[in-house]
Design a protein around this motif. Structure first.
Motif, PDB file in Angstrom:
ATOM      1  N   ALA A  23      48.569  72.242 100.982  1.00 54.80           N
ATOM      2  CA  ALA A  23      48.247  73.435 101.763  1.00 54.80           C
ATOM      3  C   ALA A  23      47.098  74.167 101.089  1.00 54.80           C
ATOM      4  O   ALA A  23      46.974  74.168  99.869  1.00 54.80           O
ATOM      5  N   GLN A  51      47.831  82.071 106.414  1.00 49.34           N
ATOM      6  CA  GLN A  51      49.049  81.818 107.185  1.00 49.34           C
ATOM      7  C   GLN A  51      48.728  80.953 108.405  1.00 49.34           C
ATOM      8  O   GLN A  51      49.433  79.979 108.690  1.00 49.34           O
ATOM      9  N   ARG A  52      47.666  81.263 109.087  1.00 56.28           N
ATOM     10  CA  ARG A  52      47.274  80.512 110.287  1.00 56.28           C
ATOM     11  C   ARG A  52      46.904  79.068 109.935  1.00 56.28           C
ATOM     12  O   ARG A  52      47.342  78.116 110.596  1.00 56.28           O
ATOM     13  N   ARG A  54      47.765  77.316 107.284  1.00 58.98           N
ATOM     14  CA  ARG A  54      48.942  76.580 106.803  1.00 58.98           C
ATOM     15  C   ARG A  54      49.853  76.183 107.950  1.00 58.98           C
ATOM     16  O   ARG A  54      50.427  75.089 107.954  1.00 58.98           O
ATOM     17  N   THR A  55      49.999  77.052 108.933  1.00 55.22           N
ATOM     18  CA  THR A  55      50.811  76.740 110.108  1.00 55.22           C
ATOM     19  C   THR A  55      50.203  75.566 110.867  1.00 55.22           C
ATOM     20  O   THR A  55      50.909  74.647 111.279  1.00 55.22           O
ATOM     21  N   GLU A  56      48.886  75.575 111.021  1.00 61.21           N
ATOM     22  CA  GLU A  56      48.205  74.484 111.712  1.00 61.21           C
ATOM     23  C   GLU A  56      48.351  73.173 110.948  1.00 61.21           C
ATOM     24  O   GLU A  56      48.560  72.127 111.543  1.00 61.21           O
ATOM     25  N   GLU A  57      48.236  73.229 109.615  1.00 62.33           N
ATOM     26  CA  GLU A  57      48.381  72.026 108.800  1.00 62.33           C
ATOM     27  C   GLU A  57      49.778  71.440 108.940  1.00 62.33           C
ATOM     28  O   GLU A  57      49.942  70.237 109.082  1.00 62.33           O
ATOM     29  N   ALA A  58      50.785  72.291 108.908  1.00 62.38           N
ATOM     30  CA  ALA A  58      52.169  71.820 109.033  1.00 62.38           C
ATOM     31  C   ALA A  58      52.397  71.195 110.401  1.00 62.38           C
ATOM     32  O   ALA A  58      53.044  70.158 110.518  1.00 62.38           O
ATOM     33  N   THR A  59      51.844  71.796 111.437  1.00 64.39           N
ATOM     34  CA  THR A  59      51.994  71.276 112.788  1.00 64.39           C
ATOM     35  C   THR A  59      51.304  69.925 112.920  1.00 64.39           C
ATOM     36  O   THR A  59      51.849  68.991 113.496  1.00 64.39           O
ATOM     37  N   THR A  62      53.314  67.222 111.069  1.00 62.45           N
ATOM     38  CA  THR A  62      54.542  66.909 111.792  1.00 62.45           C
ATOM     39  C   THR A  62      54.232  65.979 112.961  1.00 62.45           C
ATOM     40  O   THR A  62      54.915  64.995 113.188  1.00 62.45           O
TER      41      THR A  62
END
Length: 67
Positions: A23, A51-52, A54-59, A62
């Motif tokens: 991240a 935050q944005r 990291r959220t995109e990276e996690a999505t 997945t």
């Protein structure tokens, strides 16, 4: 903030690959901002941008592992 995220996003994968982390970090984000001459690096905004991203990276991770 969305505009800043859009400007930073293309530079994130190279830094993650270079540094080997999963991240983006605050230090990496500041590096991108300095290198690209982008403005808007105040701490309160950096937190939202991180935050944005990291959220995109996690999505993305997945979705790619679910295939």
């Amino acid at each position: 903030m969305e505009h800043l995220v859009e400007q930073v996003r293309p530079h994130v994968p190279a830094l993650l690959a270079r540094d080997g982390n999963q991240a983006v970090t605050r230090v990496q984000l500041r590096e991108i901002l300095r290198r690209e001459g982008l403005r808007g690096g105040r701490n309160d905004r950096l937190s939202l941008v991180l935050q944005r991203l990291r959220t995109e990276e996690a999505t993305t991770k997945t979705r790619s592992t679910a295939r």
